[in-house]
Design a protein around this motif. Structure first.
Motif, PDB file in Angstrom:
ATOM      1  N   PHE A 193      37.304  42.106  43.122  1.00  0.00           N
ATOM      2  CA  PHE A 193      36.711  42.529  41.478  1.00  0.00           C
ATOM      3  C   PHE A 193      38.277  41.846  40.972  1.00  0.00           C
ATOM      4  O   PHE A 193      37.804  42.174  39.848  1.00  0.00           O
ATOM      5  N   ARG A 194      39.002  41.049  41.330  1.00  0.00           N
ATOM      6  CA  ARG A 194      40.617  40.556  40.748  1.00  0.00           C
ATOM      7  C   ARG A 194      39.585  39.553  39.583  1.00  0.00           C
ATOM      8  O   ARG A 194      38.618  38.656  40.051  1.00  0.00           O
ATOM      9  N   ASN A 195      40.363  39.348  38.127  1.00  0.00           N
ATOM     10  CA  ASN A 195      39.629  38.670  37.480  1.00  0.00           C
ATOM     11  C   ASN A 195      40.876  37.576  36.961  1.00  0.00           C
ATOM     12  O   ASN A 195      42.324  38.586  37.150  1.00  0.00           O
ATOM     13  N   LYS A 203      32.471  50.031  41.953  1.00  0.00           N
ATOM     14  CA  LYS A 203      34.445  51.323  41.622  1.00  0.00           C
ATOM     15  C   LYS A 203      34.954  50.794  42.799  1.00  0.00           C
ATOM     16  O   LYS A 203      34.295  50.685  43.608  1.00  0.00           O
ATOM     17  N   SER A 263      35.608  36.114  37.184  1.00  0.00           N
ATOM     18  CA  SER A 263      35.997  36.670  38.720  1.00  0.00           C
ATOM     19  C   SER A 263      34.744  35.877  40.009  1.00  0.00           C
ATOM     20  O   SER A 263      33.825  35.975  40.077  1.00  0.00           O
ATOM     21  N   GLN A 297      38.790  53.554  39.347  1.00  0.00           N
ATOM     22  CA  GLN A 297      38.903  52.337  38.946  1.00  0.00           C
ATOM     23  C   GLN A 297      37.671  51.492  39.088  1.00  0.00           C
ATOM     24  O   GLN A 297      37.201  51.217  39.569  1.00  0.00           O
ATOM     25  N   HIS A 323      34.055  49.405  37.758  1.00  0.00           N
ATOM     26  CA  HIS A 323      34.908  47.381  37.140  1.00  0.00           C
ATOM     27  C   HIS A 323      33.260  47.574  35.648  1.00  0.00           C
ATOM     28  O   HIS A 323      32.091  47.399  36.890  1.00  0.00           O
TER      29      HIS A 323
END
Length: 187
Positions: A175-177, A123, A99, A127, A129
Protein backbone atom coordinates in the motif's frame (compact mmCIF):
# COMPACT_ATOMS: atom_id res chain seq x y z
CA UNK A 1 -20.39 -13.86 -7.32
CA UNK A 2 -20.75 -10.33 -8.66
CA UNK A 3 -18.33 -9.14 -11.33
CA UNK A 4 -16.02 -6.25 -10.44
CA UNK A 5 -15.11 -3.07 -12.31
CA UNK A 6 -11.67 -1.69 -11.48
CA UNK A 7 -11.02 2.04 -11.33
CA UNK A 8 -7.45 3.31 -11.42
CA UNK A 9 -7.48 6.77 -9.85
CA UNK A 10 -5.15 9.04 -11.85
CA UNK A 11 -7.11 12.28 -11.68
CA UNK A 12 -4.97 14.32 -9.31
CA UNK A 13 -2.80 17.36 -9.94
CA UNK A 14 0.44 15.80 -8.73
CA UNK A 15 1.21 18.85 -6.56
CA UNK A 16 3.62 17.00 -4.28
CA UNK A 17 5.49 15.79 -7.36
CA UNK A 18 5.95 19.26 -8.79
CA UNK A 19 2.68 19.48 -10.73
CA UNK A 20 3.35 16.58 -13.09
CA UNK A 21 0.88 13.82 -13.92
CA UNK A 22 1.98 11.17 -11.42
CA UNK A 23 0.49 8.22 -13.25
CA UNK A 24 2.62 8.92 -16.30
CA UNK A 25 5.90 9.27 -14.40
CA UNK A 26 8.36 6.47 -15.12
CA UNK A 27 9.02 3.87 -12.47
CA UNK A 28 11.46 1.09 -13.38
CA UNK A 29 11.11 1.93 -17.05
CA UNK A 30 7.31 2.12 -17.28
CA UNK A 31 4.67 4.67 -16.27
CA UNK A 32 3.40 4.13 -12.72
CA UNK A 33 -0.17 3.72 -13.94
CA UNK A 34 0.91 0.78 -16.08
CA UNK A 35 2.11 -1.06 -12.96
CA UNK A 36 -1.24 -0.45 -11.26
CA UNK A 37 -3.20 -1.58 -14.32
CA UNK A 38 -1.13 -4.74 -14.71
CA UNK A 39 -1.58 -5.68 -11.04
CA UNK A 40 -5.32 -4.96 -11.07
CA UNK A 41 -6.36 -6.32 -14.49
CA UNK A 42 -6.29 -10.06 -13.59
CA UNK A 43 -8.51 -9.33 -10.58
CA UNK A 44 -11.40 -7.55 -12.35
CA UNK A 45 -13.66 -7.85 -15.37
CA UNK A 46 -13.02 -4.32 -16.63
CA UNK A 47 -10.58 -1.48 -16.03
CA UNK A 48 -11.56 2.18 -16.08
CA UNK A 49 -8.91 4.87 -15.73
CA UNK A 50 -10.01 8.08 -14.06
CA UNK A 51 -7.85 10.95 -15.36
CA UNK A 52 -8.30 14.70 -15.73
CA UNK A 53 -5.33 15.52 -17.94
CA UNK A 54 -3.41 13.70 -20.67
CA UNK A 55 -6.48 11.63 -21.52
CA UNK A 56 -4.98 10.43 -24.82
CA UNK A 57 -1.85 9.18 -23.05
CA UNK A 58 -3.98 7.19 -20.60
CA UNK A 59 -6.15 5.82 -23.42
CA UNK A 60 -3.03 4.25 -24.96
CA UNK A 61 -3.08 1.68 -22.15
CA UNK A 62 -6.15 0.18 -23.83
CA UNK A 63 -8.84 0.93 -21.28
CA UNK A 64 -11.70 3.39 -21.08
CA UNK A 65 -10.73 6.76 -19.59
CA UNK A 66 -13.24 8.89 -17.71
CA UNK A 67 -12.71 12.37 -16.31
CA UNK A 68 -14.27 13.79 -13.15
CA UNK A 69 -17.68 15.35 -13.67
CA UNK A 70 -17.03 17.49 -10.61
CA UNK A 71 -14.56 20.23 -11.49
CA UNK A 72 -11.55 21.55 -9.66
CA UNK A 73 -9.61 18.33 -9.08
CA UNK A 74 -11.88 17.39 -6.21
CA UNK A 75 -9.96 14.32 -5.09
CA UNK A 76 -10.50 10.58 -5.08
CA UNK A 77 -14.22 10.82 -4.37
CA UNK A 78 -14.71 12.66 -7.66
CA UNK A 79 -12.80 9.84 -9.36
CA UNK A 80 -14.90 7.22 -7.60
CA UNK A 81 -18.03 9.10 -8.67
CA UNK A 82 -16.94 9.12 -12.33
CA UNK A 83 -15.98 5.47 -12.09
CA UNK A 84 -19.24 4.38 -10.47
CA UNK A 85 -21.17 6.13 -13.25
CA UNK A 86 -19.09 4.38 -15.93
CA UNK A 87 -18.83 0.94 -14.31
CA UNK A 88 -20.56 -1.99 -15.96
CA UNK A 89 -20.63 -4.15 -12.83
CA UNK A 90 -22.31 -4.16 -9.42
CA UNK A 91 -19.02 -3.99 -7.53
CA UNK A 92 -16.28 -1.42 -8.05
CA UNK A 93 -12.75 -1.47 -6.68
CA UNK A 94 -10.49 1.59 -6.63
CA UNK A 95 -6.71 1.78 -6.57
CA UNK A 96 -4.44 4.81 -6.93
CA UNK A 97 -2.14 5.14 -9.93
CA UNK A 98 0.85 5.82 -7.69
CA UNK A 99 0.85 2.45 -5.90
CA UNK A 100 2.71 0.07 -8.19
CA UNK A 101 2.92 -2.61 -5.48
CA UNK A 102 -0.80 -3.19 -4.89
CA UNK A 103 -1.69 -6.72 -3.70
CA UNK A 104 -2.37 -9.33 -6.34
CA UNK A 105 -5.18 -10.66 -4.13
CA UNK A 106 -6.67 -7.27 -3.24
CA UNK A 107 -10.06 -7.85 -4.86
CA UNK A 108 -10.43 -11.42 -3.63
CA UNK A 109 -9.77 -10.44 -0.02
CA UNK A 110 -11.98 -7.34 -0.10
CA UNK A 111 -14.81 -9.28 -1.78
CA UNK A 112 -14.55 -12.18 0.68
CA UNK A 113 -14.95 -9.77 3.60
CA UNK A 114 -17.64 -7.53 2.08
CA UNK A 115 -20.62 -9.63 3.20
CA UNK A 116 -23.64 -7.36 3.62
CA UNK A 117 -21.55 -4.22 4.08
CA UNK A 118 -21.69 -1.29 1.66
CA UNK A 119 -17.96 -1.24 1.14
CA UNK A 120 -14.73 -2.89 2.20
CA UNK A 121 -11.54 -0.90 2.85
CA UNK A 122 -7.99 -2.24 3.04
CA UNK A 123 -6.21 -1.73 6.36
CA UNK A 124 -2.70 -2.31 7.68
CA UNK A 125 -2.10 -2.23 11.43
CA UNK A 126 -4.30 0.66 12.61
CA UNK A 127 -4.26 2.58 9.31
CA UNK A 128 -7.11 2.35 6.81
CA UNK A 129 -6.24 2.88 3.14
CA UNK A 130 -9.48 4.42 1.85
CA UNK A 131 -8.44 4.67 -1.81
CA UNK A 132 -8.11 0.87 -1.82
CA UNK A 133 -11.78 0.04 -1.50
CA UNK A 134 -14.45 -2.24 -2.88
CA UNK A 135 -17.85 -0.54 -3.09
CA UNK A 136 -21.29 -1.41 -4.35
CA UNK A 137 -22.32 0.53 -7.44
CA UNK A 138 -25.67 1.23 -5.81
CA UNK A 139 -23.88 3.75 -3.55
CA UNK A 140 -23.75 6.21 -6.46
CA UNK A 141 -26.79 8.19 -5.28
CA UNK A 142 -25.45 8.39 -1.75
CA UNK A 143 -22.08 9.61 -3.04
CA UNK A 144 -23.73 12.18 -5.33
CA UNK A 145 -25.66 13.62 -2.36
CA UNK A 146 -22.46 13.81 -0.27
CA UNK A 147 -20.58 15.56 -3.08
CA UNK A 148 -23.48 17.94 -3.79
CA UNK A 149 -23.36 18.98 -0.12
CA UNK A 150 -19.68 19.90 -0.54
CA UNK A 151 -18.17 16.73 0.93
CA UNK A 152 -14.74 15.77 -0.41
CA UNK A 153 -13.13 13.58 2.27
CA UNK A 154 -13.47 9.91 1.47
CA UNK A 155 -13.40 8.72 5.08
CA UNK A 156 -16.13 11.19 6.06
CA UNK A 157 -18.29 9.87 3.22
CA UNK A 158 -18.00 6.27 4.19
CA UNK A 159 -18.31 6.93 7.94
CA UNK A 160 -22.10 6.96 7.46
CA UNK A 161 -22.06 3.64 5.59
CA UNK A 162 -21.73 0.00 6.61
CA UNK A 163 -17.98 -0.53 6.22
CA UNK A 164 -15.73 -3.47 6.88
CA UNK A 165 -11.99 -2.92 7.22
CA UNK A 166 -9.98 -5.79 5.79
CA UNK A 167 -6.55 -6.51 7.31
CA UNK A 168 -3.59 -6.70 4.96
CA UNK A 169 -0.88 -6.69 7.62
CA UNK A 170 0.91 -9.45 5.72
CA UNK A 171 1.21 -7.11 2.70
CA UNK A 172 1.69 -3.71 4.35
CA UNK A 173 4.33 -2.60 1.80
CA UNK A 174 1.85 -3.17 -1.02
CA UNK A 175 0.00 0.00 0.00
CA UNK A 176 3.04 2.25 -0.18
CA UNK A 177 2.44 5.00 -2.69
CA UNK A 178 4.83 7.34 -4.44
CA UNK A 179 3.89 10.98 -3.90
CA UNK A 180 7.09 12.95 -4.44
CA UNK A 181 10.10 12.98 -6.77
CA UNK A 182 12.26 11.90 -3.83
CA UNK A 183 10.04 8.87 -3.16
CA UNK A 184 10.11 8.00 -6.86
CA UNK A 185 13.90 8.21 -6.93
CA UNK A 186 14.17 5.97 -3.85
CA UNK A 187 11.62 3.37 -4.98
Amino acid sequence: MDAVSGIVLAGGRGRRMGGVDKGLQPYRGRPMVQWAIERLAPQVEEIIVNANQNLDAYARFGHRVVADEIGGYSGPLAGLHAGLKAAAHALVVTVPCDSPFLPQDLVARLRKSLGDADLAVAKTADQAHPVFLLARKRLLGNLEAFLAAGGRKIDLWYAALRVVEVPFDDEAEAFRNINTREELDRA
